[in-house]
Write an enzyme that holds these catalytic residues in place. Structure first.
Site, PDB file in Angstrom:
ATOM      1  N   ASP A  51      15.679  47.507   2.873  1.00 25.61           N
ATOM      2  CA  ASP A  51      15.838  47.490   4.199  1.00 25.61           C
ATOM      3  C   ASP A  51      17.435  47.020   4.357  1.00 25.61           C
ATOM      4  O   ASP A  51      18.096  46.538   5.330  1.00 25.61           O
ATOM      5  CB  ASP A  51      15.255  46.173   4.913  1.00 25.61           C
ATOM      6  CG  ASP A  51      15.171  44.803   4.239  1.00 25.61           C
ATOM      7  OD1 ASP A  51      15.813  44.828   3.038  1.00 25.61           O
ATOM      8  OD2 ASP A  51      14.599  43.808   4.694  1.00 25.61           O
ATOM      9  N   GLU A 122       9.044  40.468   1.504  1.00 22.67           N
ATOM     10  CA  GLU A 122       9.563  39.237   0.882  1.00 22.67           C
ATOM     11  C   GLU A 122       8.681  37.946   1.313  1.00 22.67           C
ATOM     12  O   GLU A 122       8.073  37.854   1.981  1.00 22.67           O
ATOM     13  CB  GLU A 122      10.740  39.065   1.467  1.00 22.67           C
ATOM     14  CG  GLU A 122      11.893  40.071   1.339  1.00 22.67           C
ATOM     15  CD  GLU A 122      13.354  39.902   1.925  1.00 22.67           C
ATOM     16  OE1 GLU A 122      13.567  38.786   2.348  1.00 22.67           O
ATOM     17  OE2 GLU A 122      14.035  41.058   1.822  1.00 22.67           O
ATOM     18  N   GLU A 189      15.313  38.436  -7.263  1.00 20.81           N
ATOM     19  CA  GLU A 189      16.662  38.640  -6.891  1.00 20.81           C
ATOM     20  C   GLU A 189      17.509  37.392  -7.213  1.00 20.81           C
ATOM     21  O   GLU A 189      17.011  36.225  -6.485  1.00 20.81           O
ATOM     22  CB  GLU A 189      16.725  39.161  -5.522  1.00 20.81           C
ATOM     23  CG  GLU A 189      18.141  39.342  -4.992  1.00 20.81           C
ATOM     24  CD  GLU A 189      18.241  40.048  -3.769  1.00 20.81           C
ATOM     25  OE1 GLU A 189      17.400  40.769  -3.042  1.00 20.81           O
ATOM     26  OE2 GLU A 189      19.591  40.154  -3.073  1.00 20.81           O
TER      27      GLU A 189
HETATM   28  O1  KIV Z   1      16.758  46.069   0.607  1.00 21.40           O
HETATM   29  C1  KIV Z   1      17.004  46.163  -0.632  1.00 21.40           C
HETATM   30  O2  KIV Z   1      17.860  46.941  -1.001  1.00 21.40           O
HETATM   31  C2  KIV Z   1      16.502  45.430  -1.671  1.00 21.40           C
HETATM   32  C3  KIV Z   1      16.908  45.255  -2.928  1.00 21.40           C
HETATM   33  C4  KIV Z   1      18.262  44.110  -2.912  1.00 21.40           C
HETATM   34  C5  KIV Z   1      16.023  44.772  -4.007  1.00 21.40           C
HETATM   35  O3  KIV Z   1      15.596  44.563  -1.382  1.00 21.40           O
END
Ligand code: KIV
Length: 271
Positions: A51, A122, A189
């Site tokens: 996203d 998430e 992260e």
């Molecule tokens: O949206 C994204 O690119 C991510 C990465 C930072 C893992 O979730």
């Protein structure tokens, strides 16, 4: 031969075997057909339709505005470009937090309409019912802990997470809960490397780090950052492999010059 070279197509099973064999997993984001095709042919194991498209493709400040329809469009384009890698599609903000039924419906739309192989969401215990319900239908789910950009307004900053004991303890129990709920992997992260190492060693599923040190089972970077398309973002964890912004600027400037001087097109470049 290494596990990832043996298989025709990368599956969640391959990733599990790679972790068991101590083979690192490579993951990169992509949002369109052309780059997905290049990354897949280069041998990447996982493409994440992140996203982060909200930032790098649409120019928003955060990942919050991107919609499910827009994520589906990006994922469809990526899937058309790949032959071998596993495609993970981010569930955008607001499409899974409400309740597990809503989460399941969003995941089903992603799977049916894109041809992607799995979804990512998430959070920890807060989203566990959603994870269980999606997994129960046979859809593989990747978790995401630590700096979760959809919660940026709660955090207030993009700095390292879980430096304090309380947050580190919660992250460790969230990781175990996600594994118990059936996640096939977890993105970690921007957390301290020692914490990521402890989590990675405590789990049987692979961890994929971004800004989480070298002891995760794999690594992920956003393509625009590692290729130097986005040059303003230079966090410590980022290794930039190209300076595409500079190279593209040079190429476009040469093209402008050739057009203005009537050097392009030449006799050979016309019919
Ligand atoms: O949206 C994204 O690119 C991510 C990465 C930072 C893992 O979730």
């Amino acid at each position: 031969m290494s596990v990832h070279k043996e298989v025709k197509k990368i599956t969640t099973n391959t990733l599990q075997k790679m972790k068991a064999a101590g083979e690192k997993i490579s993951m990169i984001t992509a949002y369109d057909f052309s780059f997905a095709k290049i990354f897949d042919a280069a041998g990447i194991e996982i493409i994440l339709v992140g996203d982060s498209a909200s930032n790098v493709m649409a120019g928003h400040e955060t990942t919050l505005p991107i919609t499910l329809d827009q994520m589906i469009y990006h994922a469809q384009s990526v899937v058309r470009g790949i032959e071998r890698c596993l495609v993970v599609v981010d569930m955008p903000f607001g499409t899974y937090q409400g309740n597990s039924k809503e989460a399941l419906n969003s995941a089903i739309r992603i799977m049916k309409e894109t041809g992607g192989h799995s979804v990512k969401l998430e959070g920890g215990v807060e989203v566990i019912e959603s994870v269980k319900r999606i997994v129960s239908t046979g859809v593989p789910v990747m978790g995401h802990l630590g700096l979760t950009p959809q919660s940026i307004y709660k955090f207030g900053t993009y700095t390292v997470r879980a430096k304090e004991e309380e947050e580190a303890v919660k992250l460790k129990s969230d990781a175990l809960a996600l594994q118990e709920a059936g996640c096939f992997a977890i993105v970690l992260e921007k957390i301290p490397a020692v914490l990521a190492k402890e989590v990675s060693e405590s789990l049987s599923i692979p961890t994929i780090g971004i800004g989480a040190g070298g002891n995760c089972d794999g690594q992920v970077l956003i393509m625009h950052d590692m290729l130097g398309i986005n040059t303003e973002f230079k966090p410590r964890f980022l290794r930039q492999y190209l300076n595409m912004a500079e190279q593209i600027t040079g190429a476009v400037q040469r093209y402008i010059k050739d057009v203005k001087s009537s050097d392009f097109p030449s006799d050979k470049e016309q019919y």
